[in-house]
Design an enzyme around this catalytic site. Structure first.
Site, PDB file in Angstrom:
ATOM      1  N   HIS A 125       0.757  -1.277  -0.023  1.00 12.54           N
ATOM      2  CA  HIS A 125      -0.052  -0.014  -0.018  1.00 12.54           C
ATOM      3  C   HIS A 125       0.767   1.255   0.027  1.00 12.54           C
ATOM      4  CE1 HIS A 125      -1.812  -3.323   2.114  1.00 12.54           C
ATOM      5  NE2 HIS A 125      -2.797  -3.008   1.200  1.00 12.54           N
ATOM      6  N   HIS A 136      -7.138   4.926   5.597  1.00 15.09           N
ATOM      7  CA  HIS A 136      -6.450   3.726   4.833  1.00 15.09           C
ATOM      8  C   HIS A 136      -5.071   3.917   4.569  1.00 15.09           C
ATOM      9  CE1 HIS A 136      -5.742   1.113   1.374  1.00 15.09           C
ATOM     10  NE2 HIS A 136      -6.907   0.398   1.867  1.00 15.09           N
ATOM     11  N   SER A 142     -10.069  -2.641   0.699  1.00 13.63           N
ATOM     12  CA  SER A 142     -10.572  -1.756   0.137  1.00 13.63           C
ATOM     13  C   SER A 142     -11.308  -2.401  -1.104  1.00 13.63           C
ATOM     14  CB  SER A 142     -10.002  -0.393  -0.001  1.00 13.63           C
ATOM     15  OG  SER A 142     -10.359   0.580  -0.751  1.00 13.63           O
ATOM     16  N   ASN A 143     -10.400  -2.743  -1.871  1.00 13.74           N
ATOM     17  CA  ASN A 143     -10.986  -3.140  -3.127  1.00 13.74           C
ATOM     18  C   ASN A 143     -12.081  -4.143  -3.173  1.00 13.74           C
ATOM     19  OD1 ASN A 143      -9.572  -5.880  -4.441  1.00 13.74           O
ATOM     20  ND2 ASN A 143      -8.175  -5.070  -2.916  1.00 13.74           N
ATOM     21  N   GLU A 178      -2.905   3.286   2.174  1.00  8.70           N
ATOM     22  CA  GLU A 178      -2.394   3.775   0.818  1.00  8.70           C
ATOM     23  C   GLU A 178      -2.641   5.553   1.030  1.00  8.70           C
ATOM     24  OE1 GLU A 178      -4.032   2.136  -2.708  1.00  8.70           O
ATOM     25  OE2 GLU A 178      -3.558   4.170  -3.587  1.00  8.70           O
ATOM     26  N   THR A 183      -5.816   3.768  -5.412  1.00  9.55           N
ATOM     27  CA  THR A 183      -5.904   2.802  -6.552  1.00  9.55           C
ATOM     28  C   THR A 183      -7.057   1.860  -6.730  1.00  9.55           C
ATOM     29  OG1 THR A 183      -4.491   1.430  -5.269  1.00  9.55           O
ATOM     30  CG2 THR A 183      -3.305   2.949  -6.809  1.00  9.55           C
TER      31      THR A 183
HETATM   32  O1  0O3 Z   1      -6.112  -1.307  -0.661  1.00 10.12           O
HETATM   33  P1  0O3 Z   1      -6.782  -2.493  -0.417  1.00 10.12           P
HETATM   34  O2  0O3 Z   1      -7.186  -2.333   1.038  1.00 10.12           O
HETATM   35  O3  0O3 Z   1      -7.643  -2.697  -1.517  1.00 10.12           O
HETATM   36  O4  0O3 Z   1      -5.635  -3.389  -0.408  1.00 10.12           O
HETATM   37  P2  0O3 Z   1      -5.544  -4.839  -0.404  1.00 10.12           P
HETATM   38  O5  0O3 Z   1      -6.789  -5.879  -0.129  1.00 10.12           O
HETATM   39  O6  0O3 Z   1      -4.416  -5.410   0.349  1.00 10.12           O
HETATM   40  O7  0O3 Z   1      -5.315  -5.314  -2.041  1.00 10.12           O
HETATM   41  C1  0O3 Z   1      -4.031  -4.820  -2.651  1.00 10.12           C
HETATM   42  C2  0O3 Z   1      -4.046  -3.205  -3.150  1.00 10.12           C
HETATM   43  C3  0O3 Z   1      -2.978  -2.431  -2.669  1.00 10.12           C
HETATM   44  C4  0O3 Z   1      -1.978  -2.934  -2.217  1.00 10.12           C
HETATM   45  C5  0O3 Z   1      -2.818  -1.124  -2.773  1.00 10.12           C
HETATM   46  O8  0O3 Z   1      -3.576  -0.788  -4.373  1.00 10.12           O
HETATM   47 FE1  SF4 Z   2      -1.183  -2.660  -7.523  1.00 15.85          FE
HETATM   48 FE2  SF4 Z   2      -3.652  -2.234  -8.397  1.00 15.85          FE
HETATM   49 FE3  SF4 Z   2      -2.970  -4.608  -7.029  1.00 15.85          FE
HETATM   50 FE4  SF4 Z   2      -3.243  -2.185  -5.722  1.00 15.85          FE
HETATM   51  S1  SF4 Z   2      -4.690  -3.404  -6.833  1.00 15.85           S
HETATM   52  S2  SF4 Z   2      -1.516  -3.547  -5.658  1.00 15.85           S
HETATM   53  S3  SF4 Z   2      -2.477  -0.642  -7.049  1.00 15.85           S
HETATM   54  S4  SF4 Z   2      -2.067  -3.701  -9.092  1.00 15.85           S
END
Ligand code: 0O3
Ligand code: SF4
Length: 353
Positions: free
Chosen positions: A95, A145, A244-245, A147, A185
């Site tokens: 992140h 968050h 988050s995603n 990130e 992202t």
């Molecule tokens: O940012 P998110 O909470 O979705 O993070 P995850 O679940 O670890 O997924 C990877 C995404 C990431 C590292 C930031 O884009």
């Molecule tokens: Fe990278 Fe996108 Fe995966 Fe986040 S969700 S780790 S920005 S490729």
């Protein structure tokens, strides 16, 4: 047209088989993205090269199963660098981190491996570039968050974090001709565009990022889950609650009109009552959820009569990232310690220091 993947030879009990058209629509793409694969591999490679323990600042990715798997191999997850002994091998999570964290790691003599996803780093660089050009930056994302904490930390004096369209009215900027929006992202593409529309009403000269900050993996998984929502009565997203995603994928599915959508860490969390009267389940997973967990959901559903698995493919993914460069040198040699790449910070008056 969906393609049939397999028909698990499950023993279907008589009561369940009344609904003999039960099937699973399996999204493709789903699950691990290139950034997650790189980050998890970085921890594994650090463990292979240096042995346990390897410290990781923050959860390497937001998935419980991944954390448990890496802990078993010798990774130790910490929330702050103060908990890491001097000189220890330390991995920054996918992140990203603020420059203050990089500087602190150098001060503490930590041997760092930066597993920040290159697509997150891209957003950090945009922040630095726009701050250097003296723009006000409206960063769309979720305060708190990891990130956003890291991205914000590149130029705190220039950034206003905005969660969604409802928060646009309160934003104040210094010069309306020098305002840009950037984003986390992993946001909902549609909701972000609503926020941008509101921002543009308020700031007609608003600048946009050179390319979307919402990454390819986030976009592809949302497109796929929307397609599932057209055909399924229930959608199951495999992912952790702090991902988050993954949370966004549930929201996108519900917005697309599916009757019900749930986020589960594992198959055990599936409530049998969700399946009552359902013939078609849409199944997908967040960018940090390994496919083994999806397989377990398929097994559970096949026991409930969902014997056909059809792949619904909405995009092809072939992106791969190479491992962090630090893993190609001896991190324990003093002269090869990582020097922070971007440690530019900005004062509240706006000058770089
Ligand atoms: O940012 P998110 O909470 O979705 O993070 P995850 O679940 O670890 O997924 C990877 C995404 C990431 C590292 C930031 O884009
Ligand atoms: Fe990278 Fe996108 Fe995966 Fe986040 S969700 S780790 S920005 S490729």
């Amino acid at each position: 047209m969906p393609e049939t993947l397999r028909r698990p030879a499950a023993l279907v009990d008589q009561e369940v088989s009344v609904t003999d058209h039960r099937k699973i629509l399996l999204a493709s793409p789903r699950g691990w993205c290139a950034g997650v694969d790189r980050a998890v591999s970085a921890v594994e490679e650090a463990l292979r090269q240096y042995g346990a323990p390897v410290y990781v600042r923050h959860e390497i990715v937001h998935n419980k199963h991944v954390l448990t798997m890496l802990e078993r191999k010798g990774a130790i997850f910490v929330d702050v660098l103060e908990k890491i002994p001097e000189g220890a091998i330390t991995v920054f999570s996918a992140h990203g981190v603020a420059p203050t964290v990089r500087n602190e790691a150098v001060r503490r003599g930590l041997a760092t491996v930066d597993a920040t996803c290159p697509l997150v780093t891209k957003v950090h660089r945009e922040v630095v570039r726009y701050a250097n050009a003296d723009f006000d930056i409206i960063l769309i994302g979720h305060e708190g968050h990891e990130e956003i904490i890291g991205t914000f930390g590149e130029a705190p004096a220039y950034i206003t974090v905005v969660a969604g369209p409802a928060n646009v009215a309160d934003i104040r900027v210094r010069d309306e001709s020098k305002v840009v929006w950037l984003s986390q992202t992993t946001l909902s593409v549609d909701e972000t565009m609503e926020t941008v529309t509101e921002l543009r009403k308020k700031f007609p000269q608003l600048h946009s990022p050179p390319s979307s900050d919402i990454c390819y993996a986030t976009q592809n998984r949302q497109t796929a889950v929307k397609e599932l929502a057209l055909h399924a009565e229930l959608i199951i997203v495999v992912g952790s609650k702090n991902s988050s995603n993954s949370v966004r994928m549930v929201e996108v599915a519900l917005d697309a009109g599916v009757h019900a959508a749930y986020l589960v860490d594992t198959a055990d969390e599936i409530d049998q009552s969700w399946l009552d009267g359902v013939n078609t389940v849409g199944l997908t997973s967040g960018a940090s959820a390994p496919d083994v967990l999806v397989d377990e959901v398929i097994d559970l559903l096949s026991d409930q009569g969902f014997c056909d698995v059809e792949i619904v493919k909405t995009a092809e993914e072939s992106i791969e990232f190479s491992l962090p460069v630090e893993l190609k040198k001896d991190l324990r040699a003093t002269d090869s310690r990582l020097i922070p790449e971007s440690s530019t910070t900005f004062t509240s008056e706006g000058s770089a220091q």
